[in-house]
Design a protein around this motif. Structure first.
Motif, PDB file in Angstrom:
ATOM      1  N   MET A  23       0.836  -1.205   0.000  1.00  0.00           N
ATOM      2  CA  MET A  23       0.000   0.000   0.000  1.00  0.00           C
ATOM      3  C   MET A  23       0.874   1.261   0.000  1.00  0.00           C
ATOM      4  SD  MET A  23      -3.391  -0.837   2.272  1.00  0.00           S
ATOM      5  CE  MET A  23      -2.574  -1.528   3.696  1.00  0.00           C
ATOM      6  N   GLY A  24       1.984   1.211   0.724  1.00  0.00           N
ATOM      7  CA  GLY A  24       2.906   2.341   0.736  1.00  0.00           C
ATOM      8  C   GLY A  24       3.527   2.591  -0.626  1.00  0.00           C
ATOM      9  N   LEU A  25       3.924   1.522  -1.304  1.00  0.00           N
ATOM     10  CA  LEU A  25       4.482   1.654  -2.650  1.00  0.00           C
ATOM     11  C   LEU A  25       3.444   2.200  -3.622  1.00  0.00           C
ATOM     12  CD1 LEU A  25       6.551  -1.655  -2.968  1.00  0.00           C
ATOM     13  CD2 LEU A  25       7.455   0.664  -2.738  1.00  0.00           C
ATOM     14  N   ILE A  30       1.194   6.881  -6.827  1.00  0.00           N
ATOM     15  CA  ILE A  30       0.159   7.883  -7.084  1.00  0.00           C
ATOM     16  C   ILE A  30       0.712   9.286  -6.857  1.00  0.00           C
ATOM     17  CG2 ILE A  30      -2.043   8.812  -6.249  1.00  0.00           C
ATOM     18  CD1 ILE A  30      -2.848   5.850  -5.734  1.00  0.00           C
ATOM     19  N   ASP A  31       1.437   9.470  -5.759  1.00  0.00           N
ATOM     20  CA  ASP A  31       2.023  10.785  -5.461  1.00  0.00           C
ATOM     21  C   ASP A  31       3.017  11.213  -6.535  1.00  0.00           C
ATOM     22  OD1 ASP A  31       0.522  10.816  -3.134  1.00  0.00           O
ATOM     23  OD2 ASP A  31       2.219  10.312  -1.821  1.00  0.00           O
ATOM     24  N   LEU A  32       3.869  10.293  -6.937  1.00  0.00           N
ATOM     25  CA  LEU A  32       4.860  10.616  -7.968  1.00  0.00           C
ATOM     26  C   LEU A  32       4.197  10.945  -9.296  1.00  0.00           C
ATOM     27  CD1 LEU A  32       7.561   7.934  -7.134  1.00  0.00           C
ATOM     28  CD2 LEU A  32       7.883  10.421  -7.051  1.00  0.00           C
ATOM     29  N   ASN A  33       3.181  10.189  -9.650  1.00  0.00           N
ATOM     30  CA  ASN A  33       2.463  10.444 -10.890  1.00  0.00           C
ATOM     31  C   ASN A  33       1.859  11.856 -10.879  1.00  0.00           C
ATOM     32  OD1 ASN A  33       1.441   9.359 -13.470  1.00  0.00           O
ATOM     33  ND2 ASN A  33      -0.543   9.681 -12.497  1.00  0.00           N
ATOM     34  N   LYS A  55      11.024   2.849 -10.760  1.00  0.00           N
ATOM     35  CA  LYS A  55      11.659   1.973  -9.772  1.00  0.00           C
ATOM     36  C   LYS A  55      10.646   1.527  -8.719  1.00  0.00           C
ATOM     37  CE  LYS A  55      16.332   3.646 -10.378  1.00  0.00           C
ATOM     38  NZ  LYS A  55      17.487   4.313  -9.814  1.00  0.00           N
ATOM     39  N   VAL A  56       9.820   2.463  -8.242  1.00  0.00           N
ATOM     40  CA  VAL A  56       8.805   2.124  -7.248  1.00  0.00           C
ATOM     41  C   VAL A  56       7.804   1.138  -7.843  1.00  0.00           C
ATOM     42  CG1 VAL A  56       6.884   3.053  -5.865  1.00  0.00           C
ATOM     43  CG2 VAL A  56       9.065   4.285  -5.970  1.00  0.00           C
TER      44      VAL A  56
END
Length: 84
Positions: A23-25, A30-33, A55-56
């Motif tokens: 869930m953290g990944l 989502i945040d990076l996107n 990478k994530v």
């Protein structure tokens, strides 16, 4: 559960079965996107964020398994697709 699509039910069930790590990944993806698309960064920073996103994503795929990740993403797209 009346009125909920099978995709919604699947995603909710899947979230319950995801580990905290997964869930953290997914949250990080989502945040990076969002940052890549809306952060107003120059291309160099966008490229670095995109590399980190990849990478994530690969780490999540490795942890979940490729087939399960693919199905999770497919159902998520179906759930959030515009109504026809």
């Amino acid at each position: 559960m009346a009125g909920r699509s099978s995709a919604t039910i699947f995603i909710q069930t899947k979230i319950k079965s995801m580990t905290n790590y997964q869930m953290g990944l997914f949250s990080k993806m989502i945040d990076l996107n969002w940052e890549i698309d809306n952060g107003g960064y120059n291309q160099v920073v966008k490229n670095a964020l995109t590399e980190y996103y990849c990478k994530v994503r690969e780490e999540l795929i490795d942890d979940m398994g490729a087939a399960e990740f693919k199905e999770y993403m497919r159902m998520g797209r179906e759930m959030f697709a515009p109504a026809e």
